[in-house]
Design an enzyme around this catalytic site. Structure first.
Site, PDB file in Angstrom:
ATOM      1  N   LYS A  61      12.886  15.434  36.118  1.00  0.00           N
ATOM      2  CA  LYS A  61      14.230  14.992  36.146  1.00  0.00           C
ATOM      3  C   LYS A  61      14.800  15.316  35.018  1.00  0.00           C
ATOM      4  O   LYS A  61      15.341  14.149  34.326  1.00  0.00           O
ATOM      5  CB  LYS A  61      14.293  13.656  36.818  1.00  0.00           C
ATOM      6  N   MET A  72      26.018  13.988  28.557  1.00  0.00           N
ATOM      7  CA  MET A  72      25.374  15.488  29.384  1.00  0.00           C
ATOM      8  C   MET A  72      26.755  16.172  29.415  1.00  0.00           C
ATOM      9  O   MET A  72      27.182  17.006  30.668  1.00  0.00           O
ATOM     10  CB  MET A  72      25.110  14.895  30.901  1.00  0.00           C
ATOM     11  N   ASP A 106       9.935  10.355  33.334  1.00  0.00           N
ATOM     12  CA  ASP A 106      10.697  11.528  33.354  1.00  0.00           C
ATOM     13  C   ASP A 106      10.628  12.386  32.216  1.00  0.00           C
ATOM     14  O   ASP A 106       9.982  11.922  31.033  1.00  0.00           O
ATOM     15  CB  ASP A 106      12.138  10.824  33.290  1.00  0.00           C
TER      16      ASP A 106
END
Length: 524
Positions: free
Chosen positions: A59, A184, A37
């Site tokens: 990703k 996030m 990733d």
């Protein structure tokens, strides 16, 4: 019967390569295919075999950048990636799916595991150090502390706290005591803070946000629920981040060990061969630097192997063996032990070494170094011999690179010695960019480029055009291990900002530390 492969969903940790688990390192070491990733530290790819197929999966969160990003690579859509894993495993491959943090913590690892299970593909999940644990640690914030809290709430910030259908009970979150970690939630931190205050949390509750946590480009800010949105906007904090809410944030000033290291915020390029880079890279990383390993040379067998064979046959005839680098020691004894099985076959020759690194390499073989000049320069050997003894009519074998400066053998011959100049190895350009470090240098520059020999300068220049690169990134400085290396820079019209006083890796690191007096803005 066709063999069936297996997929390993491996947590790569939050960015610091040292946080990879032993199980993860073992699996990388025997992988046929590695799919990684964007937030994975690409230096981990060096653990995979040279024959392994390396695939960039991408990703990363929307609008999120990464200090590891290779601008030349395109992410693979999730559904295509799932099918790729299945196809590689069905082809009998050992597939390591390298995922940032922990595969099962907001990493879509569960979704990939379900796809593999439905396809009948064998898999294993290897937990990783999650960013929600590691990133606050590296910012000086313990998630729990008996004087402050004993409860932890983990929340994804991907959900909009203002939407009616939110699955997060924000009222309950606000009422629950203890530390809250928001993953996030960069773009929504203002809304989240307002929602928590609206449900009863004190607006003065401390908040910390950390971007690119555990990497050399970590960026941290602190505020309160009332101010964090303004602070984040002012400091231009973008994703990916981890936010910590709670009184434990007040410990940050006392416990912020990571960001106080002397080279923190500095991007340093290491140009040594891949086999040698780790020693310098480790010392720089331990002092907080973001290291880009861009080997520009690699070691290969000499073209004129007969010279070395002749030297091996004549070992008993030499009075002195002179080694000018650790590479010379390593390659010479590799050939030596192919022909002999007893160190006593080395004969009665005394040994001279240029510099402590070369001497230490010889000491690893339990060989006594009889002569080593104080200054780690090849030409200083001649001066050291002049003070040590007369070498007139003595037979000396130089064991060094195939293409090397003629000053040393000429100086020894001028003193009456009989010199055989035997090339143990040759240096050739290294052009591979497996980890994308070269691409990241060309895109964002660096603060320092370190050079440990004239050949690293020459090969680096051949690959990147060093004067043009320094003009493109004027903040970039050059560090030289010693005068011979500085001469190679001078030939390009360049002067190093620092030159090591002791011409060793430790001396080079000390030179960088000495130059690091004022904070320097990290490169893009």
């Amino acid at each position: 019967m066709k063999s069936t492969g297996r997929v390993y969903l491996v947590g790569a940790g939050p960015g610091d390569a040292g946080l990879l688990t032993l199980r993860g390192a073992e699996l990388l070491g025997r992988a046929d295919v590695v799919v990684y990733d964007a937030l994975v530290n690409p230096e981990l790819l060096r653990l995979a075999p040279e024959s392994a197929e390396i695939i960039y999966g991408g990703k990363r969160a929307k609008h999120a950048d990464s200090p590891n990003r290779n601008p030349q690579l395109t992410p693979i859509p999730q559904e295509q990636l799932n099918q790729l894993l299945i196809a590689k495993a069905r082809a009998g491959k050992t597939v390591v799916r390298l995922k940032g943090g922990d595969p099962y913590v907001f990493g879509r690892g569960g979704e990939e595991a379900v796809e593999l299970a439905d396809a009948g593909v064998g898999f294993e999940v290897v937990p990783g150090v999650s960013s929600f644990v590691a990133v606050p640690n590296y910012a000086g914030v313990p998630l729990t502390h008996r004087d402050f809290c004993s409860r932890l709430t983990l929340i994804t910030g991907h959900e909009d706290p203002a939407k009616e259908a939110s699955s997060i009970d924000w009222e309950q979150v606000a009422k629950t005591p203890g530390t809250k970690v928001i993953m996030m939630g960069t773009d929504r931190i203002g809304q989240i803070a307002q929602t928590l205050v609206g449900h009863g949390m004190d607006a003065a509750t401390p908040v910390a946000m950390v971007r690119w946590g555990t990497t050399g480009r970590q960026q941290s800010i602190a505020g309160t629920l009332a101010t964090i949105a303004k602070v984040a906007a002012k400091e231009q904090i973008g994703p990916p981040t981890v936010a910590v809410i709670g009184d434990v944030v007040n410990l940050r000033n006392k416990l912020n060990w990571f960001e106080r290291r002397p080279l923190f915020g500095q991007r340093v390029v290491v140009t040594r061969t891949q086999a040698q880079a780790s020693q310098l890279s480790r010392q720089l990383t331990e002092r907080g630097a973001e290291v880009l390993e861009i080997p520009t040379i690699k070691i290969e067998p000499p073209s004129r192997r007969q010279d070395l064979v002749d030297a091996l046959v004549e070992l008993n005839a030499y009075d002195w063996l002179v080694f000018t680098s650790p590479n010379g020691v390593a390659t010479f004894f590799e050939y030596f032990f192919r022909h002999f099985h007893d160190m006593r076959d080395l004969g009665g020759a005394r040994i001279a070494a240029v510099g402590p690194a070369t001497a230490n390499k010889l000491k690893e073989l339990h060989l006594q170094v009889d002569l080593m000049p104080e200054e780690a320069l090849a030409t200083s050997i001649a001066e050291a011999f002049a003070e040590f003894e007369s070498i007139e009519n003595l037979k000396i074998c130089l064991l060094r690179a195939e293409v090397a400066n003629r000053e040393l053998p000429e100086a020894l011959e001028a003193m009456g010695a009989i010199v055989d100049d035997s090339g143990c190895y040759k240096t050739v350009p290294e052009t591979a960019d497996r980890t994308g470090a070269a691409s990241r240098l060309l895109e964002g520059g660096a603060d320092w480029i370190t050079f440990t020999s004239g050949s690293t300068v020459e090969h680096f220049h051949a690959r990147f055009d060093l004067p043009v690169l320094t003009e493109k990134f004027p903040q970039m400085k050059l560090a030289s291990i010693g005068p011979e290396t500085s001469k190679a820079l001078a030939a390009l019209g360049l002067k190093p900002s620092v030159e090591a006083k002791r011409h060793t890796i430790a001396g080079l690191v000390q030179a960088l530390l000495g130059a690091r007096k004022e904070p320097v803005a990290a490169c893009a």
